[in-house]
Structure formats: structure tokens, C-alpha cells
Design a protein around this motif. Structure first.
Motif, PDB file in Angstrom:
ATOM      1  N   ASN A 187       0.804  -1.223   0.000  1.00 42.89           N
ATOM      2  CA  ASN A 187       0.000   0.000   0.000  1.00 42.89           C
ATOM      3  C   ASN A 187       0.838   1.276   0.000  1.00 42.89           C
ATOM      4  OD1 ASN A 187      -1.758  -2.205   1.594  1.00 42.89           O
ATOM      5  ND2 ASN A 187      -3.137  -0.792   0.555  1.00 42.89           N
ATOM      6  N   TYR A 188       1.671   1.408   1.014  1.00 41.90           N
ATOM      7  CA  TYR A 188       2.363   2.676   1.209  1.00 41.90           C
ATOM      8  C   TYR A 188       3.403   2.952   0.127  1.00 41.90           C
ATOM      9  CZ  TYR A 188       4.448   6.581   3.693  1.00 41.90           C
ATOM     10  OH  TYR A 188       4.905   7.827   4.031  1.00 41.90           O
ATOM     11  N   TYR A 238       1.780   3.899  -3.071  1.00 42.87           N
ATOM     12  CA  TYR A 238       1.218   5.241  -2.899  1.00 42.87           C
ATOM     13  C   TYR A 238       2.294   6.299  -3.097  1.00 42.87           C
ATOM     14  CZ  TYR A 238      -0.133   9.420  -0.295  1.00 42.87           C
ATOM     15  OH  TYR A 238      -0.363  10.712   0.079  1.00 42.87           O
ATOM     16  N   THR A 249       3.233   6.521  -6.775  1.00 41.88           N
ATOM     17  CA  THR A 249       2.215   7.214  -7.566  1.00 41.88           C
ATOM     18  C   THR A 249       2.218   8.709  -7.270  1.00 41.88           C
ATOM     19  OG1 THR A 249       0.826   5.229  -7.525  1.00 41.88           O
ATOM     20  CG2 THR A 249      -0.245   7.297  -8.123  1.00 41.88           C
ATOM     21  N   LYS A 250       2.377   9.048  -5.994  1.00 42.11           N
ATOM     22  CA  LYS A 250       2.395  10.458  -5.588  1.00 42.11           C
ATOM     23  C   LYS A 250       3.572  11.185  -6.224  1.00 42.11           C
ATOM     24  CE  LYS A 250       2.336  13.385  -1.456  1.00 42.11           C
ATOM     25  NZ  LYS A 250       1.085  14.090  -1.786  1.00 42.11           N
ATOM     26  N   LYS A 252      -7.639  11.326  -6.447  1.00 41.13           N
ATOM     27  CA  LYS A 252      -7.950  11.589  -5.036  1.00 41.13           C
ATOM     28  C   LYS A 252      -7.096  10.795  -4.067  1.00 41.13           C
ATOM     29  CE  LYS A 252     -11.868   8.312  -4.868  1.00 41.13           C
ATOM     30  NZ  LYS A 252     -11.707   7.829  -6.248  1.00 41.13           N
ATOM     31  N   ASP A 253      -6.505   9.683  -4.523  1.00 42.05           N
ATOM     32  CA  ASP A 253      -5.678   8.876  -3.630  1.00 42.05           C
ATOM     33  C   ASP A 253      -4.354   9.551  -3.301  1.00 42.05           C
ATOM     34  OD1 ASP A 253      -7.589   6.897  -3.577  1.00 42.05           O
ATOM     35  OD2 ASP A 253      -6.708   5.760  -5.224  1.00 42.05           O
ATOM     36  N   VAL A 254      -3.940  10.517  -4.122  1.00 42.36           N
ATOM     37  CA  VAL A 254      -2.654  11.173  -3.871  1.00 42.36           C
ATOM     38  C   VAL A 254      -2.810  12.683  -3.637  1.00 42.36           C
ATOM     39  CG1 VAL A 254      -1.274   9.474  -5.108  1.00 42.36           C
ATOM     40  CG2 VAL A 254      -2.277  11.383  -6.370  1.00 42.36           C
ATOM     41  N   GLU A 292      -4.375  15.626  -1.031  1.00 42.05           N
ATOM     42  CA  GLU A 292      -4.797  15.774   0.361  1.00 42.05           C
ATOM     43  C   GLU A 292      -6.310  15.956   0.450  1.00 42.05           C
ATOM     44  OE1 GLU A 292      -2.649  18.798   2.414  1.00 42.05           O
ATOM     45  OE2 GLU A 292      -0.734  18.226   1.515  1.00 42.05           O
ATOM     46  N   GLU A 293      -6.902  15.256   1.403  1.00 41.50           N
ATOM     47  CA  GLU A 293      -8.356  15.318   1.574  1.00 41.50           C
ATOM     48  C   GLU A 293      -8.821  16.745   1.856  1.00 41.50           C
ATOM     49  OE1 GLU A 293     -11.759  13.572   4.643  1.00 41.50           O
ATOM     50  OE2 GLU A 293      -9.844  12.522   4.434  1.00 41.50           O
TER      51      GLU A 293
END
Length: 260
Positions: free
Chosen positions: A59-60, A63, A66-67, A190-192, A194-195
Motif C-alpha cells: 500500500n504505502y 502510494y 504514484t504520488k 484523489k488517492d494522492v 490531500e483530503e
């Protein structure tokens, strides 16, 4: 941040316990329950460590990869949006003579309210319908000069990213379309992203849509200013969104200071 600290603290405790437990096994237990309890805690600790490593690998790490790949694209898009929205608020400050510089809650609220109460609705007289039969003080007919479209275009009172607009509603429509377009792109990543950034852009989209709707109504009814308590409250979120986007502007201008 608090959850992240808890996760890392739990990992450190589990690793330390597994190491310490190897030495405790050398000491005879006073009862079976002590031995069984120690083995149970060790099993739970090893399970947590295994789950953590699984998360890192599956996962990390993907991530972060991708980021790193998409962050420059995100920075560019959000920097463009920041510049467009900043141009709009600069025009608003210019025509209202009110500068919004303090983003502390109460001061921001007062500044935005003052801005809208001083912001003129109609910025420029429309000469398209000028009356050919009008007369001056001597009774002579007054005829308008031929319109110069190029001159009119250059002298429109609102300018955003090189585009000129005559009315607030036109400028707002342009800004709104850019916010919506950027939001659609951000949601795909949206996964990379910030919310907090996504939520702020949602608020900006609603604020600018409300401003656009009120602008069309006020322009049609020849209101003098945009004094409107609801609009004043809603547009605070727009300024908060601009402040959120500012960090992407800084990162886009000087990416060497940031690690992805």
C-alpha cells in the motif's frame, strides 16, 4: 497525525517486546498461564509487525511511487487554479477598495463583508443601446462615435489570466468552469491529493456558483453593490480555499524545496 504516531509507537513496542521476550524465555515461568500469556502477546506482536510490513509493501510504497509521479501534475493544475481565483479576488479588491489579507476567522469575516458592501455591481455603462436622438445642452443631436471592438476588448474592467470581461457574471462563469474542471481532475487522483484540499475546492465551487447566481440577478435588477449577508458568509470559504491552494503555488514555483 495522532493516528500515525499511534501506529509507529505500536510497531516499536511490538518489536521491543519480541526481542525482550526471547530473553524472558530463558527464565522459568512460575506457572503455565505466565508462559501462555507471554506466547500470546508475542504472537500478537508478530502479527502486527507482519501486517505493518504488508501495508508498507502493498500500500504505502505504491502510494509514494504514484504520488511522486503525479504530484508535479497536481501542483501545476492547482497552481493554475490559484492564479485564476487570485485574479478574481484581486479585481474584487480593486473595485471595492477593500483588501482581504488577514485570514484569521473573525477578521476574514469582517473583511469579506466590507468588500461585498463596497463592490459595485455595474462596472461600466453599456453603450450598445445609446440613443441616437439624444441632444446636448444646446439642443443639437448627439451621435455616438463608431465603436472600436478592439479598444473595448482591451478596456474591459475585469481581467483574468489575459481574458477581459465586462460583467462580474461573465468573469465568475469563467472562474467557475475552471474550478469544476480542476475538481474533476483532482477527484481522479484523489488517492494522492490531500483530503483537505479536495474539500476546500468543493467549498470554492459552491461559493463561486452562489456568487454567479446572485451576480446575474443583481446585474439584471441594477443593484448598486453586492451587499448580501448570505453571499458574505459563503464567500469566506472561497478565500479559505485560495489560502489552501497557495501552498501548491509555492511548490510549483520552487519544487526543489519539496520532497515527493
Amino acid at each position: 497525525m495522532l493516528i500515525r504516531r499511534f501506529i509507529w509507537s505500536a510497531l516499536i513496542i511490538c518489536v521491543l517486546y519480541v526481542i525482550i521476550h526471547q530473553f524472558l524465555l530463558q527464565i522459568p515461568a512460575n506457572g503455565d498461564w505466565q508462559y501462555n500469556l507471554g506466547m500470546l502477546v508475542q504472537a500478537l506482536s508478530l502479527s502486527y509487525i507482519a501486517a505493518f510490513l504488508f501495508f508498507i509493501v502493498h500500500n504505502y510504497y505504491p502510494y509514494l511511487s504514484t504520488k511522486k509521479k503525479y504530484q508535479p501534475v497536481i501542483d501545476r493544475e492547482l497552481n493554475d487554479l490559484w492564479e485564476i481565483c487570485k485574479d478574481l479576488t484581486t479585481n474584487m479588491s480593486t473595485h471595492s477598495n477593500v483588501r482581504v489579507t488577514d485570514f484569521e476567522s473573525e477578521k476574514l469575516k469582517l473583511s469579506v463583508a466590507k468588500l461585498f458592501r463596497n463592490l459595485p455591481v455595474n462596472l461600466k455603462d453599456d453603450v450598445n443601446g445609446e440613443n441616437l436622438d439624444s441632444k446636448d445642452t444646446t439642443g443639437q443631436k448627439v451621435y455616438p462615435f463608431p465603436r472600436d471592438e478592439e479598444f473595448d476588448e482591451k478596456n474591459k474592467p475585469l481581467k483574468i489570466r489575459g481574458l477581459n470581461f465586462d460583467k462580474w457574471s461573465e468573469a465568475i462563469e469563467y472562474v467557475n468552469s475552471n474550478i469544476s474542471r480542476t475538481l474533476n481532475k483532482v477527484l481522479k487522483l484523489k488517492d494522492v491529493v490531500e483530503e483537505e484540499t479536495i474539500l476546500k475546492i468543493f467549498d470554492m465551487e459552491k461559493s463561486i456558483a452562489d456568487f454567479g447566481m446572485i451576480a446575474k440577478i443583481y446585474e439584471g435588477s441594477n443593484n448598486k453593490t453586492f451587499a448580501n449577508e448570505y453571499l458574505e458568509q459563503q464567500f469566506i470559504k472561497f478565500y479559505e480555499g485560495i489560502e489552501e491552494l497557495r501552498k501548491y503555488n509555492k511548490r510549483y514555483k520552487d519544487p526543489s524545496k519539496y520532497k515527493y
